[in-house]
Write a protein that holds these residues in place. Structure first.
Motif, PDB file in Angstrom:
ATOM      1  N   VAL A  55       0.954  -1.256  -0.098  1.00 48.69           N
ATOM      2  CA  VAL A  55      -0.157   0.126   0.063  1.00 48.69           C
ATOM      3  C   VAL A  55       0.947   1.289  -0.103  1.00 48.69           C
ATOM      4  CG1 VAL A  55      -1.062   1.346   2.042  1.00 48.69           C
ATOM      5  CG2 VAL A  55      -2.240  -0.236   0.850  1.00 48.69           C
ATOM      6  N   GLY A  56       1.803   1.403   0.806  1.00 49.67           N
ATOM      7  CA  GLY A  56       2.813   2.490   0.786  1.00 49.67           C
ATOM      8  C   GLY A  56       3.461   2.845  -0.490  1.00 49.67           C
ATOM      9  N   VAL A  57       4.054   1.717  -0.989  1.00 50.41           N
ATOM     10  CA  VAL A  57       4.693   1.810  -2.231  1.00 50.41           C
ATOM     11  C   VAL A  57       3.593   2.251  -3.447  1.00 50.41           C
ATOM     12  CG1 VAL A  57       6.113   0.800  -4.012  1.00 50.41           C
ATOM     13  CG2 VAL A  57       6.659   0.548  -1.465  1.00 50.41           C
ATOM     14  N   GLY A  58       2.561   1.499  -3.513  1.00 48.85           N
ATOM     15  CA  GLY A  58       1.798   1.741  -4.385  1.00 48.85           C
ATOM     16  C   GLY A  58       1.142   3.084  -4.479  1.00 48.85           C
ATOM     17  N   TYR A  59       0.854   3.605  -3.305  1.00 51.17           N
ATOM     18  CA  TYR A  59       0.194   5.011  -3.164  1.00 51.17           C
ATOM     19  C   TYR A  59       1.055   5.973  -3.374  1.00 51.17           C
ATOM     20  CZ  TYR A  59      -2.567   8.892  -1.028  1.00 51.17           C
ATOM     21  OH  TYR A  59      -3.124   9.826  -0.806  1.00 51.17           O
ATOM     22  N   ALA A  60       2.548   5.848  -3.054  1.00 49.68           N
ATOM     23  CA  ALA A  60       3.468   6.769  -3.096  1.00 49.68           C
ATOM     24  C   ALA A  60       3.988   6.920  -4.611  1.00 49.68           C
ATOM     25  CB  ALA A  60       4.660   6.291  -2.401  1.00 49.68           C
ATOM     26  N   THR A  63       0.838   8.879  -6.217  1.00 46.66           N
ATOM     27  CA  THR A  63       0.727  10.481  -6.105  1.00 46.66           C
ATOM     28  C   THR A  63       1.868  11.082  -6.589  1.00 46.66           C
ATOM     29  OG1 THR A  63       1.846  10.212  -3.851  1.00 46.66           O
ATOM     30  CG2 THR A  63      -0.567  10.255  -3.960  1.00 46.66           C
ATOM     31  N   SER A  64       3.187  10.404  -6.664  1.00 53.19           N
ATOM     32  CA  SER A  64       4.396  10.941  -7.254  1.00 53.19           C
ATOM     33  C   SER A  64       4.301  11.302  -8.867  1.00 53.19           C
ATOM     34  CB  SER A  64       5.606  10.274  -6.650  1.00 53.19           C
ATOM     35  OG  SER A  64       5.721  10.224  -5.349  1.00 53.19           O
ATOM     36  N   VAL A  65       3.860  10.207  -9.515  1.00 52.15           N
ATOM     37  CA  VAL A  65       3.864  10.254 -10.897  1.00 52.15           C
ATOM     38  C   VAL A  65       2.526  11.073 -11.304  1.00 52.15           C
ATOM     39  CG1 VAL A  65       3.411   8.859 -12.903  1.00 52.15           C
ATOM     40  CG2 VAL A  65       4.890   7.926 -11.106  1.00 52.15           C
ATOM     41  N   ALA A  66       1.553  11.090 -10.560  1.00 51.08           N
ATOM     42  CA  ALA A  66       0.415  12.147 -10.966  1.00 51.08           C
ATOM     43  C   ALA A  66       0.820  13.446 -10.617  1.00 51.08           C
ATOM     44  CB  ALA A  66      -0.796  11.795 -10.052  1.00 51.08           C
ATOM     45  N   GLY A  67       1.671  13.802  -9.697  1.00 50.92           N
ATOM     46  CA  GLY A  67       2.057  15.172  -9.300  1.00 50.92           C
ATOM     47  C   GLY A  67       2.983  15.608 -10.228  1.00 50.92           C
ATOM     48  N   VAL A  68       3.976  14.666 -10.658  1.00 54.20           N
ATOM     49  CA  VAL A  68       4.834  15.159 -11.615  1.00 54.20           C
ATOM     50  C   VAL A  68       4.249  15.306 -13.000  1.00 54.20           C
ATOM     51  CG1 VAL A  68       6.738  14.285 -13.277  1.00 54.20           C
ATOM     52  CG2 VAL A  68       6.872  14.144 -11.153  1.00 54.20           C
ATOM     53  N   ALA A  91      12.742  15.932 -10.605  1.00 57.06           N
ATOM     54  CA  ALA A  91      13.865  15.008 -10.918  1.00 57.06           C
ATOM     55  C   ALA A  91      13.958  14.118  -9.655  1.00 57.06           C
ATOM     56  CB  ALA A  91      14.913  15.787 -11.430  1.00 57.06           C
ATOM     57  N   LEU A  92      13.971  14.951  -8.570  1.00 60.67           N
ATOM     58  CA  LEU A  92      14.101  14.084  -7.279  1.00 60.67           C
ATOM     59  C   LEU A  92      12.896  13.210  -7.052  1.00 60.67           C
ATOM     60  CD1 LEU A  92      15.341  17.034  -4.752  1.00 60.67           C
ATOM     61  CD2 LEU A  92      16.545  14.872  -5.557  1.00 60.67           C
ATOM     62  N   VAL A  93      11.562  13.774  -7.504  1.00 61.30           N
ATOM     63  CA  VAL A  93      10.420  12.697  -7.465  1.00 61.30           C
ATOM     64  C   VAL A  93      10.534  11.378  -8.021  1.00 61.30           C
ATOM     65  CG1 VAL A  93       7.809  12.595  -7.795  1.00 61.30           C
ATOM     66  CG2 VAL A  93       8.938  14.422  -6.536  1.00 61.30           C
ATOM     67  N   ILE A  94      11.095  11.877  -9.601  1.00 64.50           N
ATOM     68  CA  ILE A  94      11.290  10.803 -10.253  1.00 64.50           C
ATOM     69  C   ILE A  94      12.322   9.941  -9.771  1.00 64.50           C
ATOM     70  CG2 ILE A  94      12.057  10.183 -12.618  1.00 64.50           C
ATOM     71  CD1 ILE A  94      10.703  12.776 -13.421  1.00 64.50           C
ATOM     72  N   VAL A  97      10.691   7.515  -7.192  1.00 63.93           N
ATOM     73  CA  VAL A  97       9.758   6.415  -7.923  1.00 63.93           C
ATOM     74  C   VAL A  97      10.772   5.313  -8.279  1.00 63.93           C
ATOM     75  CG1 VAL A  97       8.359   6.022  -9.694  1.00 63.93           C
ATOM     76  CG2 VAL A  97       7.813   8.238  -8.116  1.00 63.93           C
ATOM     77  N   VAL A  98      11.912   5.751  -8.894  1.00 62.85           N
ATOM     78  CA  VAL A  98      12.775   4.845  -9.466  1.00 62.85           C
ATOM     79  C   VAL A  98      13.368   3.999  -8.511  1.00 62.85           C
ATOM     80  CG1 VAL A  98      14.847   4.491 -10.693  1.00 62.85           C
ATOM     81  CG2 VAL A  98      13.412   5.925 -11.640  1.00 62.85           C
ATOM     82  N   GLY A  99      13.556   4.475  -7.364  1.00 59.03           N
ATOM     83  CA  GLY A  99      14.130   3.895  -6.038  1.00 59.03           C
ATOM     84  C   GLY A  99      13.103   3.003  -5.461  1.00 59.03           C
ATOM     85  N   LEU A 100      11.924   3.319  -5.447  1.00 56.28           N
ATOM     86  CA  LEU A 100      10.949   2.356  -5.016  1.00 56.28           C
ATOM     87  C   LEU A 100      10.780   1.201  -6.066  1.00 56.28           C
ATOM     88  CD1 LEU A 100       7.981   4.979  -3.876  1.00 56.28           C
ATOM     89  CD2 LEU A 100       9.164   3.362  -2.506  1.00 56.28           C
ATOM     90  N   ARG A 101      10.550   1.388  -7.330  1.00 56.11           N
ATOM     91  CA  ARG A 101      10.721   0.112  -8.393  1.00 56.11           C
ATOM     92  C   ARG A 101      11.662  -0.573  -8.106  1.00 56.11           C
ATOM     93  NH1 ARG A 101       9.334  -3.818 -10.204  1.00 56.11           N
ATOM     94  NH2 ARG A 101       9.321  -4.141 -12.415  1.00 56.11           N
ATOM     95  N   LEU A 102      12.970  -0.079  -7.814  1.00 55.00           N
ATOM     96  CA  LEU A 102      14.181  -0.986  -7.831  1.00 55.00           C
ATOM     97  C   LEU A 102      14.101  -1.787  -6.366  1.00 55.00           C
ATOM     98  CD1 LEU A 102      17.002   1.362  -9.082  1.00 55.00           C
ATOM     99  CD2 LEU A 102      15.752  -0.739 -10.405  1.00 55.00           C
TER     100      LEU A 102
END
Length: 106
Positions: A55-60, A63-68, A91-94, A97-102
């Motif tokens: 839940v935390g990862v999916g929600y993050a 919201t992050s990708v939508a915000g960007v 760039a920091l948000v992206i 998100v990449v970090g969460l994916r990895l």
């Protein structure tokens, strides 16, 4: 499939922001309906994605990708400024998100 659901949720979350901005405090009925409908659709697809994502990862990510997306669309189509500070933030948000994916989330 969960990434597809999350992508659809992001698109509709961006639609929520654009619609809400045009609803003028929910005084414009068409934009108000668009806001509520796109919000419901975004939440539905997010809930499908969260069947797989933490839940935390999916929600993050949602919201992050939508915000960007909203920040970029605002700069491209709505005359909202995009300076180096905002670009750095994006760039920091992206990067986050990449970090969460990895991290192996879904």
């Amino acid at each position: 499939m969960s990434w597809l659901y999350l992508g659809i949720a992001v698109i509709f979350e961006i639609a929520v922001a654009i619609s809400a901005g045009n609803a003028k405090g929910f005084t414009k009925i068409g934009w108000t309906i668009a806001t509520l409908l796109s919000g419901a659709i975004a939440t539905y697809f997010l809930s499908l994605a969260l069947l797989t994502f933490d839940v935390g990862v999916g929600y993050a990510i949602w919201t992050s990708v939508a915000g960007v997306g909203i920040a970029i669309l605002g700069a491209l189509f709505f005359g909202q400024g995009l300076n180096w500070k905002k670009a750095l933030g994006i760039a920091l948000v992206i990067g986050g998100v990449v970090g969460l994916r990895l991290s192996g989330a879904a």
